[in-house]
Motif scaffolding. Structure first.
Motif, PDB file in Angstrom:
ATOM      1  N   GLU A  68      -3.866  38.657   6.015  1.00  0.00           N
ATOM      2  CA  GLU A  68      -4.525  38.165   4.812  1.00  0.00           C
ATOM      3  C   GLU A  68      -6.040  38.216   4.996  1.00  0.00           C
ATOM      4  OE1 GLU A  68      -2.312  34.794   2.597  1.00  0.00           O
ATOM      5  OE2 GLU A  68      -2.150  34.332   4.724  1.00  0.00           O
ATOM      6  N   VAL A  69      -6.716  38.632   3.922  1.00  0.00           N
ATOM      7  CA  VAL A  69      -8.167  38.721   3.956  1.00  0.00           C
ATOM      8  C   VAL A  69      -8.762  37.360   3.625  1.00  0.00           C
ATOM      9  CG1 VAL A  69     -10.215  39.809   2.973  1.00  0.00           C
ATOM     10  CG2 VAL A  69      -8.115  41.138   3.307  1.00  0.00           C
ATOM     11  N   ILE A  77     -12.789  39.584   7.419  1.00  0.00           N
ATOM     12  CA  ILE A  77     -11.993  38.738   8.318  1.00  0.00           C
ATOM     13  C   ILE A  77     -10.543  38.787   7.863  1.00  0.00           C
ATOM     14  CG2 ILE A  77     -11.708  36.439   9.309  1.00  0.00           C
ATOM     15  CD1 ILE A  77     -14.603  35.864   8.373  1.00  0.00           C
ATOM     16  N   ILE A  78      -9.657  39.246   8.757  1.00  0.00           N
ATOM     17  CA  ILE A  78      -8.229  39.307   8.445  1.00  0.00           C
ATOM     18  C   ILE A  78      -7.485  38.350   9.358  1.00  0.00           C
ATOM     19  CG2 ILE A  78      -6.175  40.759   8.248  1.00  0.00           C
ATOM     20  CD1 ILE A  78      -9.444  42.509   8.336  1.00  0.00           C
ATOM     21  N   GLN A  79      -6.675  37.502   8.753  1.00  0.00           N
ATOM     22  CA  GLN A  79      -5.921  36.485   9.484  1.00  0.00           C
ATOM     23  C   GLN A  79      -4.460  36.907   9.621  1.00  0.00           C
ATOM     24  OE1 GLN A  79      -6.367  32.062   8.703  1.00  0.00           O
ATOM     25  NE2 GLN A  79      -4.372  32.393   7.737  1.00  0.00           N
ATOM     26  N   ASP A  86     -15.999  32.470   1.357  1.00  0.00           N
ATOM     27  CA  ASP A  86     -15.752  31.077   0.977  1.00  0.00           C
ATOM     28  C   ASP A  86     -14.412  30.583   1.530  1.00  0.00           C
ATOM     29  OD1 ASP A  86     -13.976  32.469  -0.540  1.00  0.00           O
ATOM     30  OD2 ASP A  86     -14.741  31.806  -2.485  1.00  0.00           O
ATOM     31  N   LEU A  87     -13.749  31.449   2.330  1.00  0.00           N
ATOM     32  CA  LEU A  87     -12.508  31.094   3.032  1.00  0.00           C
ATOM     33  C   LEU A  87     -11.332  30.830   2.101  1.00  0.00           C
ATOM     34  CD1 LEU A  87     -13.775  28.902   5.976  1.00  0.00           C
ATOM     35  CD2 LEU A  87     -13.460  31.351   5.845  1.00  0.00           C
ATOM     36  N   GLN A  88     -11.380  31.337   0.903  1.00  0.00           N
ATOM     37  CA  GLN A  88     -10.208  31.234   0.026  1.00  0.00           C
ATOM     38  C   GLN A  88      -9.317  32.447   0.251  1.00  0.00           C
ATOM     39  OE1 GLN A  88     -11.406  30.751  -4.009  1.00  0.00           O
ATOM     40  NE2 GLN A  88     -12.424  28.802  -3.661  1.00  0.00           N
ATOM     41  N   TYR A  89      -8.012  32.217   0.193  1.00  0.00           N
ATOM     42  CA  TYR A  89      -7.060  33.322   0.340  1.00  0.00           C
ATOM     43  C   TYR A  89      -7.032  34.128  -0.954  1.00  0.00           C
ATOM     44  CZ  TYR A  89      -5.318  30.927   4.473  1.00  0.00           C
ATOM     45  OH  TYR A  89      -5.213  30.333   5.714  1.00  0.00           O
ATOM     46  N   LEU A  90      -7.087  35.435  -0.798  1.00  0.00           N
ATOM     47  CA  LEU A  90      -7.066  36.307  -1.972  1.00  0.00           C
ATOM     48  C   LEU A  90      -6.085  37.450  -1.732  1.00  0.00           C
ATOM     49  CD1 LEU A  90     -10.886  36.434  -2.608  1.00  0.00           C
ATOM     50  CD2 LEU A  90      -9.227  35.239  -4.016  1.00  0.00           C
ATOM     51  N   ALA A  92      -9.820  50.846   7.186  1.00  0.00           N
ATOM     52  CA  ALA A  92      -9.549  49.803   8.180  1.00  0.00           C
ATOM     53  C   ALA A  92      -8.945  48.571   7.509  1.00  0.00           C
ATOM     54  CB  ALA A  92     -10.829  49.438   8.923  1.00  0.00           C
ATOM     55  N   LEU A  93      -9.442  48.227   6.322  1.00  0.00           N
ATOM     56  CA  LEU A  93      -8.866  47.117   5.559  1.00  0.00           C
ATOM     57  C   LEU A  93      -7.387  47.388   5.265  1.00  0.00           C
ATOM     58  CD1 LEU A  93      -8.948  44.552   3.796  1.00  0.00           C
ATOM     59  CD2 LEU A  93      -9.909  45.966   1.957  1.00  0.00           C
ATOM     60  N   ASP A  94      -7.075  48.608   4.822  1.00  0.00           N
ATOM     61  CA  ASP A  94      -5.679  48.983   4.588  1.00  0.00           C
ATOM     62  C   ASP A  94      -4.849  48.833   5.858  1.00  0.00           C
ATOM     63  OD1 ASP A  94      -5.771  49.819   1.819  1.00  0.00           O
ATOM     64  OD2 ASP A  94      -6.873  51.590   2.462  1.00  0.00           O
ATOM     65  N   TYR A  95      -5.399  49.278   6.938  1.00  0.00           N
ATOM     66  CA  TYR A  95      -4.688  49.275   8.221  1.00  0.00           C
ATOM     67  C   TYR A  95      -4.357  47.859   8.681  1.00  0.00           C
ATOM     68  CZ  TYR A  95      -4.304  49.835  13.361  1.00  0.00           C
ATOM     69  OH  TYR A  95      -3.904  49.789  14.677  1.00  0.00           O
ATOM     70  N   TYR A  96      -5.346  47.013   8.696  1.00  0.00           N
ATOM     71  CA  TYR A  96      -5.142  45.656   9.220  1.00  0.00           C
ATOM     72  C   TYR A  96      -4.245  44.819   8.310  1.00  0.00           C
ATOM     73  CZ  TYR A  96      -8.511  46.247  13.020  1.00  0.00           C
ATOM     74  OH  TYR A  96      -9.138  46.658  14.160  1.00  0.00           O
ATOM     75  N   THR A  97      -4.344  45.032   7.010  1.00  0.00           N
ATOM     76  CA  THR A  97      -3.547  44.212   6.098  1.00  0.00           C
ATOM     77  C   THR A  97      -2.123  44.735   5.928  1.00  0.00           C
ATOM     78  OG1 THR A  97      -4.497  45.442   4.228  1.00  0.00           O
ATOM     79  CG2 THR A  97      -5.511  43.320   4.806  1.00  0.00           C
ATOM     80  N   PHE A  98      -1.784  45.836   6.606  1.00  0.00           N
ATOM     81  CA  PHE A  98      -0.407  46.331   6.543  1.00  0.00           C
ATOM     82  C   PHE A  98       0.450  45.740   7.660  1.00  0.00           C
ATOM     83  CE2 PHE A  98       3.093  49.370   6.532  1.00  0.00           C
ATOM     84  CZ  PHE A  98       3.274  49.567   5.170  1.00  0.00           C
ATOM     85  N   TYR A  99      -0.188  45.168   8.656  1.00  0.00           N
ATOM     86  CA  TYR A  99       0.529  44.628   9.816  1.00  0.00           C
ATOM     87  C   TYR A  99       0.705  43.114   9.706  1.00  0.00           C
ATOM     88  CZ  TYR A  99       0.116  48.970  12.534  1.00  0.00           C
ATOM     89  OH  TYR A  99       0.218  50.260  12.991  1.00  0.00           O
ATOM     90  N   LYS A 100       1.779  42.618  10.303  1.00  0.00           N
ATOM     91  CA  LYS A 100       2.013  41.182  10.394  1.00  0.00           C
ATOM     92  C   LYS A 100       1.391  40.596  11.669  1.00  0.00           C
ATOM     93  CE  LYS A 100       6.378  41.330   7.837  1.00  0.00           C
ATOM     94  NZ  LYS A 100       7.841  41.036   7.873  1.00  0.00           N
ATOM     95  N   VAL A 101       1.281  41.436  12.671  1.00  0.00           N
ATOM     96  CA  VAL A 101       0.674  41.036  13.945  1.00  0.00           C
ATOM     97  C   VAL A 101      -0.581  41.874  14.141  1.00  0.00           C
ATOM     98  CG1 VAL A 101       0.997  40.901  16.438  1.00  0.00           C
ATOM     99  CG2 VAL A 101       2.920  40.424  14.909  1.00  0.00           C
ATOM    100  N   LYS A 102      -1.624  41.275  14.646  1.00  0.00           N
ATOM    101  CA  LYS A 102      -2.898  41.980  14.814  1.00  0.00           C
ATOM    102  C   LYS A 102      -2.695  43.269  15.608  1.00  0.00           C
ATOM    103  CE  LYS A 102      -7.664  41.291  16.430  1.00  0.00           C
ATOM    104  NZ  LYS A 102      -7.709  42.364  17.436  1.00  0.00           N
ATOM    105  N   PRO A 103      -3.022  44.424  14.975  1.00  0.00           N
ATOM    106  CA  PRO A 103      -2.777  45.709  15.635  1.00  0.00           C
ATOM    107  C   PRO A 103      -3.936  46.133  16.542  1.00  0.00           C
ATOM    108  CG  PRO A 103      -3.581  46.102  13.436  1.00  0.00           C
ATOM    109  CD  PRO A 103      -3.525  44.600  13.605  1.00  0.00           C
ATOM    110  N   GLN A 104      -3.725  47.224  17.210  1.00  0.00           N
ATOM    111  CA  GLN A 104      -4.753  47.811  18.066  1.00  0.00           C
ATOM    112  C   GLN A 104      -5.947  48.255  17.225  1.00  0.00           C
ATOM    113  OE1 GLN A 104      -3.276  51.205  20.195  1.00  0.00           O
ATOM    114  NE2 GLN A 104      -5.306  51.875  20.875  1.00  0.00           N
TER     115      GLN A 104
END
Length: 556
Positions: A547-548, A537-539, A552-556, A471-483
């Motif tokens: 982005e994950v 949390i993916i933004q 601590d809310l830092q971008y990584l 799921a992490l792979d899936y969400y971080t591959f998209y630019k717009v929040k996917p289904q």
């Protein structure tokens, strides 16, 4: 004065052919021929290519395994339009076993071997070609071969720039190839480079002048040397020259032999080379030492692994394996693949043994009961070691490797598989499942993830972390929040609670909030799985891939 065209059919538009540029630069002013140069691609319509060529007296094609079929099709079209236009072929694909090619009605001449000396004689003497060295030609229904032992002195390329005839725009948009040497010290029997064991270096100042020219105008520069790092001082000198003169956007690709990389080169890279500037292509081919010895190949995989691991923070690695080498059964191939995959190269190429004309492995194919396709690219069909069915299964694994690893679509999940299961068996299984549902070359991104999701749910239903990493792979591959195809997202109330508790800007961004069973901060920072009830949390900003955000809310 004959009008002569130097040309080729490149595999892709982004490629440039160095060979025809060298021949053009060496012969354009000899006064015996009106010499021209133009390139096409294998996707061009043969009729359209032929229509361009028919106004020339002689059309000279640079031939390789990837373009010989299309080149011959063009040659036939040329003869159909103008039988008086002569066709000359050169290059590695027609330098060996050339008899069926010269027998083609559409082919008049072939230059076998290195082309500089024969081509110079050809354009000076045409149409009287009987004394041209290494020329194969037809005369009164007979085929003649003026075989001679000639070798071009690469020092004659001093102060010559084969790219001076290209525009800066063209160089900037394509891959620019440069050679610093010819020949290879190794004798791997599946490789044409093994036939020329004397390494000849171009003049260093000319190398630097041409490299600087390409750096100032091009972006991606690929070195054609079979083993760039043979000489430590030579390697360090050019690396330093690149560091002194490269510009933003430049990328340099080298083919290296990893187990002979000198410690001084490793230290230099770690100390001076910025990440992403260099790409190394490393031919591992097999971990099986018996197979290596059977094809006269030397390799220390332990040293190779150490070099790859020591440089992976600075260098983008492209590793190659070959399927079908002698004495490598399915279990051996599995071991080679899994040991290589553990190095987690950004790209892992799984190629199938090809029986190239002129190579020893082709000449003694019967010794191992090999059967290979008689048409280019002469790929293995079966052998004493691997059946057709087994090779077919490996092609499915290869496709899955390309879709999920090389295209960066499931890297987190596949690393977890490697650590806990068999990555070879997994990718083969996913490949088999994929082809049952979709075509490998025609599918949607959603289908890519649905196939691997269903396969994981079926085979590893208890491994919740694996599903969450996918799921992490899936969400971080998209630019717009996917289904939410995993049904892992928190419900609306919980999601807003998490967003508000961390003070996230839900007006500017969209968020996916997934309850998971591992510490997301530790995993993103170190790649380690620490059991913990946590939130992933993916933004999404609609511009870059998701982005994950860690706790601590830092971008990584």
């Amino acid at each position: 004065m004959p009008k002569v065209l130097l040309t080729t059919l490149n595999a892709k538009y982004i490629h440039l052919n160095l060979a025809i540029r060298i021949l053009y630069d060496l012969n354009k002013d000899n006064g015996n021929a009106d010499l021209h140069m133009h390139e096409f691609t294998i996707k061009n319509d043969p009729k359209e290519v032929a229509a361009y060529c028919v106004d020339y007296d002689v059309v000279c094609f640079s031939c390789y395994i990837w373009n010989i079929t299309q080149t011959l099709a063009v040659a036939r079209e040329i003869k159909a339009l103008n039988p008086n236009t002569k066709v000359l072929l050169g290059g590695p694909e027609v330098s060996y076993e050339w008899e069926p090619v010269i027998a083609e009605d559409a082919v008049d001449y072939i230059i076998a071997g290195e082309g500089e000396i024969p081509f110079e004689h050809f354009v000076r003497q045409y149409p009287y070609v009987s004394l041209v060295p290494n020329l194969i030609y037809k005369e009164e229904g007979q085929i003649h071969y003026n075989k001679q032992s000639v070798q071009f002195d690469v020092k004659l390329l001093e102060d010559r720039n084969p790219y001076q005839y290209d525009t800066a725009e063209e160089l900037n948009n394509k891959v620019c190839y440069i050679e610093t040497s010819r020949g290879c010290p190794y004798k791997c029997e599946f490789c044409l480079a093994s036939l020329d064991n004397k390494v000849r270096y171009l003049p260093m100042q000319t190398i630097k002048d041409n490299l600087l020219y390409l750096m100032q105008r091009g972006r991606t520069i690929k070195f054609l040397d079979r083993t760039f790092n043979i000489k430590k001082d030579f390697t360090l000198d050019l690396f330093q020259f690149i560091l002194d003169h490269h510009r933003p956007g430049n990328v340099f690709q080298f083919e290296i032999t990893a187990d002979i990389v000198h410690p001084d080169i490793i230290a230099f890279i770690q100390e001076k080379v910025p990440p992403g500037l260099f790409r190394f292509e490393i031919g591992i081919q097999t971990v099986n030492q018996q197979s290596n010895l059977e094809v006269s190949r030397k390799q220390n995989f332990t040293k190779t692994s150490g070099v790859v691991q020591s440089l992976q923070n600075k260098i983008e690695m492209h590793l190659d394996l070959i399927v079908g080498l002698p004495l490598e059964y399915m279990a051996d191939l599995k071991y080679s693949f899994e040991e290589t995959f553990k190095l987690y190269p950004p790209e892992l190429q799984l190629g199938f043994l090809k029986f190239l004309k002129g190579t020893p492995v082709r000449e003694k194919y019967e010794q191992y009961d090999y059967v290979f396709d008689p048409e280019p690219p002469y790929q293995i069909i079966r052998s004493r070691f691997l059946s057709e069915e087994e090779l077919h299964k490996v092609t499915l694994l290869e496709n899955a490797l390309e879709i999920y690893w090389n295209k960066k679509r499931a890297c987190n999940a596949l690393k977890h598989i490697t650590a806990h299961y068999s990555i070879f068996d997994f990718l083969m299984g996913v490949g088999e499942r994929f082809v049952e549902k979709h075509a490998f070359h025609k599918h949607t991104l959603k289908q890519v993830y649905e196939v691997i999701r269903d396969y994981i749910q079926e085979l590893y239903p208890q491994d919740t972390v694996l599903a969450e990493l996918l799921a992490l792979d899936y969400y971080t591959f998209y630019k717009v929040k996917p289904q939410d195809i995993f049904e892992l997202e928190a419900d609306k109330a919980e999601r807003f609670k998490v967003i508000e508790s961390f003070g996230l800007n839900h007006h500017k961004y969209r968020f996916a909030v997934l309850p998971v069973h591992f510490d997301t901060t530790i995993y993103i920072q170190d790649g380690a799985i620490q059991p913990k009830l946590d939130y992933l949390i993916i933004q999404f900003d609609g511009q870059e891939k998701g982005e994950v955000l860690c706790a601590d809310l830092q971008y990584l």
